[in-house]
Each structure stands twice: as C-alpha cells, then as structure tokens.
Motif scaffolding. Sequence first.
Motif, PDB file in Angstrom:
ATOM      1  N   ARG A  11     195.641  -6.515  19.476  1.00 45.62           N
ATOM      2  CA  ARG A  11     195.263  -7.920  19.426  1.00 45.62           C
ATOM      3  C   ARG A  11     195.346  -8.466  18.001  1.00 45.62           C
ATOM      4  O   ARG A  11     194.968  -7.787  17.047  1.00 45.62           O
ATOM      5  N   GLU A 179     203.179 -11.497  23.637  1.00 41.90           N
ATOM      6  CA  GLU A 179     201.847 -11.031  23.237  1.00 41.90           C
ATOM      7  C   GLU A 179     201.001 -12.192  22.724  1.00 41.90           C
ATOM      8  O   GLU A 179     200.921 -12.458  21.526  1.00 41.90           O
ATOM      9  N   TYR A 181     197.093 -14.122  23.192  1.00 39.78           N
ATOM     10  CA  TYR A 181     195.757 -13.759  23.655  1.00 39.78           C
ATOM     11  C   TYR A 181     194.764 -14.921  23.664  1.00 39.78           C
ATOM     12  O   TYR A 181     193.556 -14.707  23.709  1.00 39.78           O
ATOM     13  N   HIS A 197     192.333 -11.482  27.541  1.00 39.44           N
ATOM     14  CA  HIS A 197     192.577 -10.115  27.085  1.00 39.44           C
ATOM     15  C   HIS A 197     193.312  -9.312  28.143  1.00 39.44           C
ATOM     16  O   HIS A 197     193.030  -9.427  29.345  1.00 39.44           O
TER      17      HIS A 197
END
Length: 249
Positions: A11, A179, A181, A197
């Motif tokens: 993350r 990617e 979040y 998440h």
Amino acid sequence: MKEELKITGHRPFPLPDKPWVMEQIWNDVLFAHWPVPAEILEKHIPSQLTLDTYNGTAWIGVVPFWISKMRVRGFPPLPIMKSMNELNVRTYVEYEGMKGVYFFSLDADNFLAVTGARMLYYLPYMNAEMQVSKSQGLVNYESRRTHGHSENGQFKANYKSISSPFNSKPGTLDEWLTERYCLWVTKGEKVFRGDIHHTKWQLHEASCTIHQNTLASFLPRIYFKGEPILHYSPEKHAYFWPLIKVSSS
C-alpha cells in the motif's frame, strides 16, 4: 483480523485506523484502458481534484466484473444484496498528494445497491440490465443502462486470460493502472475520500473483443478506436471504509 488486512506492504499509505464497513469479492475482473490527452480528460473531473498521469498521459478505464459475498460488517450477506454485476468507467486523480480513482459512472444490476451507493458514497451509480456468463474460460459480458439515457450506456464484450499470473513491478504502467487504494468524490465544493483495501493484484494478460461500447459518451469516440491495454484478474477480496470529508469547504 482477516488475513488480507495483515498484508499492507504494497500500500502507498497506511490502512485507516477505523474499522472497515463492507466487504466484497470481485470476480472475472477486466481492466481495459485507453490513453487520453491530459488536456482533454482534465476538463471532465472536478476542479478540486488533480488529474493523475503516467509520463504525462492520462488514461480512462472500463472495468467490468461481478461481485459475490457482498456484506455489511456485522451482518450476514442478505440474499437480495449478496451479489451483483458491476461495470465502471474511471480515471486517476490525486488530492493533496494522495492518488486514487475517480469514477465517471458505475453501472450495476442491483437497485438497492445502486440507491445505497448514491446516497452514502455520492457515487454516480446507474441502474442497468446486465448478463454475465462464462464458458471454457471466456467471459461474456453485456450491459445496458436503464438509468436515464440508455443509448449512452451500453457495453458488450468477450474476454479471457491469455497468460500465467504475475504481479506488477514497481513503477510500471501495469502497477499505475491497477494498484489504487482509495476513491475520490466531490459533492458541491466538498471533497471526500473512500478508502479501499485488498492484496496486490495478481494480473494476467488478456484478450478482449468489444462488440459495443457507448460508455464515456462525454469523450469523442476516437479515443476508443485504438487497442486498449488489457489486464485480467480472476478474483479479489476487497474491504471498504466509509467516506471521510477531507476538504475544509
């Protein structure tokens, strides 16, 4: 704590310090992305947000998938709410340095979920009639928007994986496109962030034949004439947090 929530090294920013409120499993996810000049796309995002680009180019994505095991924390999945099909149109933005997703539209075939998401998350969910089937690895996906101007919300495609799974490498376009979040939404002058998440995407190269696409009608169709960059993922378990207001307005 669920195992996925213990895996956070991928993350770009920490998990929220409050409990998640909803979980979903996303299935047969296709990422189809087309490059769009930044000066064209930035006209269509709220002024409070900054368009995120990769090497100066903006991207618009069409992402079809279907959802299973949709439930609110503390409650079992309700039969009428536990699954649905979803198709979203998105780009990438940032606010105060935090990069995330901005949705132009989200079509779904669950009236209660559409109504709830519009009310609680201020997201532009649209009701649609959708059919999804799978045969010998080929996903057949068809959606027709019934919420407003249906002629500008139709999509029909067939897609499948054509490679072994892989994880995107840091700094690559594969990583940049997938990617993400958090999501960003605005309501009037106010800016809200919704945290998400999941573990890092396990991606596959994909093939896709798009038979019809009248999504993102705010853009000239020329931007959808070229071959998109395609990624496929069979499944992803995701967790959602409630919106938080981050602007002072």
